[in-house]
Design a protein around this motif. Structure first.
Motif, PDB file in Angstrom:
ATOM      1  N   TYR A  69      -6.901   2.092  71.842  1.00 17.40           N
ATOM      2  CA  TYR A  69      -6.885   1.185  70.694  1.00 17.40           C
ATOM      3  C   TYR A  69      -7.235  -0.226  71.171  1.00 17.40           C
ATOM      4  N   TYR A  70      -8.144  -0.848  70.434  1.00 17.01           N
ATOM      5  CA  TYR A  70      -8.607  -2.178  70.762  1.00 17.01           C
ATOM      6  C   TYR A  70      -8.323  -3.127  69.603  1.00 17.01           C
ATOM      7  N   CYS A  71      -7.882  -4.325  69.927  1.00 16.72           N
ATOM      8  CA  CYS A  71      -7.837  -5.361  68.913  1.00 16.72           C
ATOM      9  C   CYS A  71      -9.040  -6.277  69.107  1.00 16.72           C
ATOM     10  N   ALA A  72      -9.453  -6.896  68.021  1.00 12.60           N
ATOM     11  CA  ALA A  72     -10.650  -7.717  68.072  1.00 12.60           C
ATOM     12  C   ALA A  72     -10.581  -8.791  66.997  1.00 12.60           C
ATOM     13  N   ALA A  73     -11.387  -9.824  67.197  1.00 11.12           N
ATOM     14  CA  ALA A  73     -11.418 -10.945  66.252  1.00 11.12           C
ATOM     15  C   ALA A  73     -12.843 -11.152  65.754  1.00 11.12           C
ATOM     16  N   THR A  74     -12.951 -11.402  64.460  1.00  7.21           N
ATOM     17  CA  THR A  74     -14.251 -11.651  63.859  1.00  7.21           C
ATOM     18  C   THR A  74     -14.184 -12.848  62.931  1.00  7.21           C
ATOM     19  N   SER A  75     -15.296 -13.550  62.832  1.00  4.39           N
ATOM     20  CA  SER A  75     -15.371 -14.675  61.905  1.00  4.39           C
ATOM     21  C   SER A  75     -15.825 -14.232  60.517  1.00  4.39           C
ATOM     22  N   TYR A  76     -16.143 -12.943  60.361  1.00  4.07           N
ATOM     23  CA  TYR A  76     -16.594 -12.444  59.071  1.00  4.07           C
ATOM     24  C   TYR A  76     -15.401 -12.056  58.199  1.00  4.07           C
ATOM     25  N   SER A  77     -15.532 -12.285  56.915  1.00  2.00           N
ATOM     26  CA  SER A  77     -14.446 -11.959  55.987  1.00  2.00           C
ATOM     27  C   SER A  77     -14.851 -10.943  54.923  1.00  2.00           C
ATOM     28  N   LEU A  78     -16.052 -10.420  55.026  1.00  2.00           N
ATOM     29  CA  LEU A  78     -16.484  -9.391  54.086  1.00  2.00           C
ATOM     30  C   LEU A  78     -16.319  -8.015  54.719  1.00  2.00           C
ATOM     31  N   ARG A  79     -15.916  -7.069  53.887  1.00  2.00           N
ATOM     32  CA  ARG A  79     -15.592  -5.738  54.380  1.00  2.00           C
ATOM     33  C   ARG A  79     -16.758  -5.105  55.121  1.00  2.00           C
ATOM     34  N   TYR A  80     -17.974  -5.312  54.623  1.00  2.00           N
ATOM     35  CA  TYR A  80     -19.126  -4.689  55.285  1.00  2.00           C
ATOM     36  C   TYR A  80     -19.157  -5.058  56.751  1.00  2.00           C
ATOM     37  N   TYR A  81     -18.765  -6.286  57.077  1.00  2.00           N
ATOM     38  CA  TYR A  81     -18.866  -6.764  58.449  1.00  2.00           C
ATOM     39  C   TYR A  81     -17.616  -6.447  59.262  1.00  2.00           C
ATOM     40  N   TYR A  82     -16.428  -6.669  58.685  1.00  2.00           N
ATOM     41  CA  TYR A  82     -15.247  -6.507  59.531  1.00  2.00           C
ATOM     42  C   TYR A  82     -14.868  -5.056  59.777  1.00  2.00           C
ATOM     43  N   THR A  83     -15.557  -4.127  59.121  1.00  2.00           N
ATOM     44  CA  THR A  83     -15.346  -2.718  59.430  1.00  2.00           C
ATOM     45  C   THR A  83     -16.315  -2.207  60.508  1.00  2.00           C
ATOM     46  N   ARG A  84     -17.152  -3.059  61.011  1.00  2.00           N
ATOM     47  CA  ARG A  84     -18.163  -2.682  61.997  1.00  2.00           C
ATOM     48  C   ARG A  84     -17.973  -3.452  63.291  1.00  2.00           C
ATOM     49  N   SER A  85     -17.882  -2.735  64.388  1.00  2.00           N
ATOM     50  CA  SER A  85     -17.528  -3.336  65.668  1.00  2.00           C
ATOM     51  C   SER A  85     -18.546  -4.365  66.146  1.00  2.00           C
ATOM     52  N   GLN A  86     -19.790  -4.199  65.761  1.00  2.65           N
ATOM     53  CA  GLN A  86     -20.821  -5.113  66.270  1.00  2.65           C
ATOM     54  C   GLN A  86     -20.696  -6.523  65.723  1.00  2.65           C
ATOM     55  N   TYR A  87     -19.860  -6.709  64.726  1.00  2.08           N
ATOM     56  CA  TYR A  87     -19.689  -8.034  64.132  1.00  2.08           C
ATOM     57  C   TYR A  87     -18.436  -8.747  64.634  1.00  2.08           C
ATOM     58  N   TYR A  88     -17.816  -8.191  65.648  1.00  2.46           N
ATOM     59  CA  TYR A  88     -16.632  -8.825  66.222  1.00  2.46           C
ATOM     60  C   TYR A  88     -17.031  -9.660  67.431  1.00  2.46           C
TER      61      TYR A  88
END
Length: 125
Positions: A93-112
């Motif tokens: 299990y990995y935790c990660a941080a993203t600056s995106y707030s739309l579901r399309y982006y924060y459900t995809r690892s490449q946007y973290y």
């Protein structure tokens, strides 16, 4: 931002674990925080995400109702409470941080933008 995940371990099916992800070195409250997991031989998959203020959460279908994500802004920490664990939950299990707030982006690892080192969760059947 540096992320440190912890709390993994070995648990019997039906049991519970709580993962933690401590953040440091950045503006923690500006990021959505996500949890992903990766089992051997599989792609890294989205598990859940939580908004910067903790008011919005989203779960993948397979963990809905069993897992709960939360964050303590004062402690710069995100938690993943996992209940009713099954063998299929076994993964790193990995935790990660993203600056995106739309579901399309924060459900995809490449946007973290930032990732923790991962913590192993093993569920024995």
């Amino acid at each position: 931002v540096q992320l440190q995940a912890s709390g993994g371990g070995l648990v019997q099916a039906g049991g519970s674990l709580r993962l933690s992800c401590a953040a440091s070195g950045g503006a923690f409250t500006t990021y959505y925080m996500g949890w992903f997991r990766q089992a051997p031989g599989t792609e890294r998959e989205f598990v859940t995400a939580i908004s910067w203020d903790g008011d919005r959460t989203h779960y993948t279908d397979s963990v809905e109702g069993r897992f709960t994500v939360s964050r303590d802004i004062a402690k710069n920490t995100v938690y993943l409470q996992m209940n009713s664990l099954t063998f299929e939950d076994t993964a790193v299990y990995y935790c990660a941080a993203t600056s995106y707030s739309l579901r399309y982006y924060y459900t995809r690892s490449q946007y973290y933008d930032y990732w923790g080192q991962g913590t192993q969760v093993t569920v024995s059947s």
